[in-house]
Design a protein around this motif. Structure first.
Motif, short mmCIF file in Angstrom:
data_model
loop_
_atom_site.label_atom_id
_atom_site.label_comp_id
_atom_site.label_asym_id
_atom_site.label_seq_id
_atom_site.Cartn_x
_atom_site.Cartn_y
_atom_site.Cartn_z
N GLY A 1 0.39 5.10 0.35
CA GLY A 1 -0.94 4.82 0.79
C GLY A 1 -1.16 4.01 1.87
O GLY A 1 -0.02 3.36 2.55
N GLN B 1 -4.57 -3.20 -4.03
CA GLN B 1 -4.37 -4.39 -3.12
C GLN B 1 -5.56 -5.32 -3.77
O GLN B 1 -6.77 -5.36 -3.55
CB GLN B 1 -5.12 -3.65 -1.83
CG GLN B 1 -4.36 -2.82 -1.06
CD GLN B 1 -3.06 -3.26 -0.62
OE1 GLN B 1 -3.00 -4.09 0.17
NE2 GLN B 1 -1.81 -2.86 -1.57
N VAL C 1 -3.73 0.75 3.57
CA VAL C 1 -4.49 -0.34 3.02
C VAL C 1 -6.06 0.01 3.62
O VAL C 1 -6.45 0.30 4.59
CB VAL C 1 -4.55 -1.53 4.02
CG1 VAL C 1 -5.25 -2.84 3.48
CG2 VAL C 1 -2.83 -2.09 3.51
N ALA D 1 0.86 -1.05 -0.14
CA ALA D 1 0.06 0.08 0.01
C ALA D 1 0.77 1.22 0.11
O ALA D 1 0.61 2.19 -0.84
CB ALA D 1 -1.03 0.08 1.21
N ASN E 1 1.80 2.13 -3.20
CA ASN E 1 0.41 2.68 -3.78
C ASN E 1 0.16 1.49 -4.66
O ASN E 1 -0.57 1.79 -5.92
CB ASN E 1 0.63 3.88 -4.69
CG ASN E 1 0.52 5.10 -3.72
OD1 ASN E 1 -0.43 5.23 -2.98
ND2 ASN E 1 1.79 5.79 -3.59
N VAL F 1 -6.03 2.83 -0.53
CA VAL F 1 -5.83 2.07 -1.49
C VAL F 1 -6.88 0.89 -1.14
O VAL F 1 -6.86 -0.02 -0.59
CB VAL F 1 -4.46 1.49 -1.86
CG1 VAL F 1 -4.54 0.69 -3.14
CG2 VAL F 1 -3.48 2.68 -1.89
N ARG F 2 -7.90 0.84 -2.13
CA ARG F 2 -9.12 -0.03 -1.85
C ARG F 2 -8.90 -1.25 -3.04
O ARG F 2 -8.40 -1.21 -3.98
CB ARG F 2 -10.12 0.59 -2.23
CG ARG F 2 -11.62 0.00 -2.18
CD ARG F 2 -12.86 0.72 -2.38
NE ARG F 2 -13.83 -0.01 -2.54
CZ ARG F 2 -14.69 -0.84 -1.92
NH1 ARG F 2 -14.55 -0.77 -0.62
NH2 ARG F 2 -15.81 -1.39 -2.28
N ASN F 3 -9.23 -2.36 -2.42
CA ASN F 3 -9.61 -3.77 -3.19
C ASN F 3 -10.88 -3.36 -3.96
O ASN F 3 -11.98 -3.63 -3.37
CB ASN F 3 -9.49 -4.76 -2.31
CG ASN F 3 -9.53 -6.15 -3.31
OD1 ASN F 3 -10.01 -6.16 -4.16
ND2 ASN F 3 -9.33 -7.27 -2.62
#
Length: 549
Positions: free
Chosen positions: A372, A279, A374, A273, A276, A482-484
């Motif tokens: 970033g 994820q 998580v 993360a 960047n 940082v999004r999944n």
């Protein structure tokens, strides 16, 4: 230095959430003779429940729409009543959930259990599954007779259960008529669950089958021994090179700057993360899904971690130590940092008092780009109901509505602390302080909080400065989460093969960082993953994403 009990450590691990390392997962489960269509593509989508915030005490530190939590520097003095009447009818309700605590005393000798039963107006038969036994027990439950299912089942997001969505669609009650849109108004505390939690739980076949356990936006976090890292030269705005230098200086003798647990890939979530890197999954502007593992930034994070390991900054048992034992090393000063869920802040501050000052690390920058953090799945699992007649379903929803009472309510206090004078007394700031009985009878050992829970807030009893520090950290880092992109979406291939395929990548990451495998092997591992099902997942996620937007 005071010793830590295993019970206390389990409580700490449970609060940390998804950062707990996961042992070998299930590989098969017979819930159906054929594949069900759990995708949302081509389905009429049920409307998400209409969000209606609950009345309650005003926070001292305001939340933001971006995901910063509300903060309370003191416990509310006037608790609201969020449930006007006893929800139950005197019947027996069978429930089941994961647990990270020790087995509770039986109901007949448990005053906390009795108090909750009285407030709910039902008898509770509780099947409690330890984390270690969760996959095996759930395999048995999912393969069993529909008639033998408990009334209320929590599905914990820390484990991927193969064909889980198919099981839910086949065996659980479709809650769409009760919860979709304005229908949820009959259950005000459930209506207080924000839409982001429902979205990250996701629909199955276009329908709503569960109730999510809401969680804050920050996920896996690097928790520091603040004084150790400050003495080693930690500053705000540090670069990756600064981080590596500080971790190396914090390592001396039997003290290591970095700790990691087995299965955590040397704490890879935090480092990927910071680089960047996506994820797991990123979505492009045209709706295509790209695997984070194929991103060069992810590969760079592995190389950086290998550098940290070569520097000697990691504890030598980083590939074998359990999360529980790592927590012990953190509290006793053997390791200066550890990856854990952001939700672990409460035990981190509580259990380290008088030993060290914990701090959530600000991400380092890479090549001048701010690092970033998580972004967690905003649903720490979800709760489903056994199929039943309408009156029974409504009863079960009323019970969950009570358990989902918001912070600052009488119901929240009972479910989280028990009975005043029996399970807790009041601290100087009015906050509940567990008694000796409350240390044994509580909702860690009787884990009601994994059936339903209101939105979480920032609060550390008796430690207002900790709340201010956490809130300030979120203000700085949440904009860089940082999004999944796959959260809340369905992929048949992921449901069936995701765990096995990811193990291939996880083993390769661990091997590279540990120095057993060259970095040049990474691209080949990613290609195998893509060929064996990764590219199919991308196609399925893209279709489901298109259906949900």
């Amino acid at each position: 230095m005071p010793s830590m009990s295993r019970r206390t450590l389990l409580r700490s691990v449970a609060a940390g959430g998804a950062a707990v390392s996961v042992p070998g997962l299930l590989t098969a489960c017979s819930t159906s003779s054929g594949d069900s269509d759990v995708s949302n593509a081509g389905k009429k989508l049920a409307a998400w429940p209409t969000y209606q915030p609950a009345a309650g005490p005003k926070p001292d530190l305001a939340p933001t729409d971006a995901g910063v939590q509300a903060g309370y520097t003191a416990y509310p003095s006037d608790l609201v009543k969020s449930v006007p009447r006893t929800p139950g009818d005197g019947s027996t309700v069978k429930v089941m959930s994961v647990s990270f605590g020790t087995p509770p005393k039986p109901a007949s000798a448990n005053r906390f259990w009795a108090a909750v039963e009285k407030a709910l107006g039902v008898k509770i038969e509780y099947t409690i599954i330890s984390q270690a036994d969760y996959q095996k027990k759930m395999a048995t439950v999912m393969a069993g007779d529909a008639d033998t299912l408990p009334d209320i089942i929590n599905l914990f997001s820390g484990f991927v259960l193969p064909r889980e969505a198919e099981f839910v669609q086949r065996r659980a009650e479709d809650l769409t008529p009760y919860l979709s849109g304005e229908a949820i108004a009959d259950y005000p505390n459930l209506a207080n669950i924000p839409t982001h939690a429902w979205r990250d739980m996701g629909r199955i076949g276009g329908r709503i089958f569960g109730i999510p356990l809401e969680r804050p936006l920050p996920g896996s976090t690097l928790w520091l021994n603040r004084d150790l890292f400050a003495d080693a030269g930690m500053t705000q705005g540090w670069s990756a090179d600064d981080f590596a230098a500080v971790a190396k200086r914090a390592t001396s003798g039997r003290t290591y700057g970095l700790g990691a647990a087995a299965g955590s890939l040397f704490g890879n979530a935090v480092h990927s993360a910071a680089h960047n890197a996506p994820q797991e999954w990123a979505v492009t502007k045209d709706g295509a899904f790209q695997p984070g593992w194929a991103d060069e930034r992810f590969k760079a994070s592995i190389a950086f971690q290998a550098r940290l390991r070569k520097d000697g900054s990691y504890h030598p048992d980083a590939t074998s130590i359990s999360q529980i034992d790592l927590t012990t090393l953190y509290y006793n000063g053997t390791v200066g940092s550890m990856q854990d869920g952001f939700g672990a802040y409460l035990p981190k501050y509580r259990e380290s008092k008088g030993k060290l000052t914990p701090a959530a690390a600000l991400p380092y920058s890479v090549d001048g780009e701010p690092g970033g953090i998580v972004a967690a799945r905003r649903s720490f699992g979800y709760t489903v109901l056994k199929k039943a007649k309408k009156e029974r379903v409504e009863l079960l929803l009323r019970i969950l509505d009570y358990l989902a009472a918001p912070f600052g309510s009488q119901e929240w206090e009972l479910v989280h602390y028990g009975v005043e004078g029996t399970h807790f007394t009041r601290g100087k700031d009015g906050s509940p302080t567990p008694t000796k009985l409350g240390e044994v009878e509580n909702n860690t050992n009787l884990p009601l909080k994994y059936l339903a829970e209101g939105p979480q807030v920032l609060f550390v009893p008796g430690m207002p400065d900790a709340v201010r520090a956490l809130h300030a950290w979120q203000l700085k880092t949440v904009p860089h989460a940082v999004r999944n992109a796959s959260y809340g979406l369905q992929s048949r291939t992921k449901n069936a093969q995701g765990t096995t395929l990811k193990a291939l990548l996880d083993d390769t990451v661990t091997g590279i960082v540990a120095g057993r495998v060259p970095l040049s092997e990474w691209d080949g591992a990613v290609k195998k993953w893509r060929d064996r099902g990764g590219d199919r997942m991308a196609e399925e996620f893209a279709k489901d994403y298109a259906a949900n937007t």
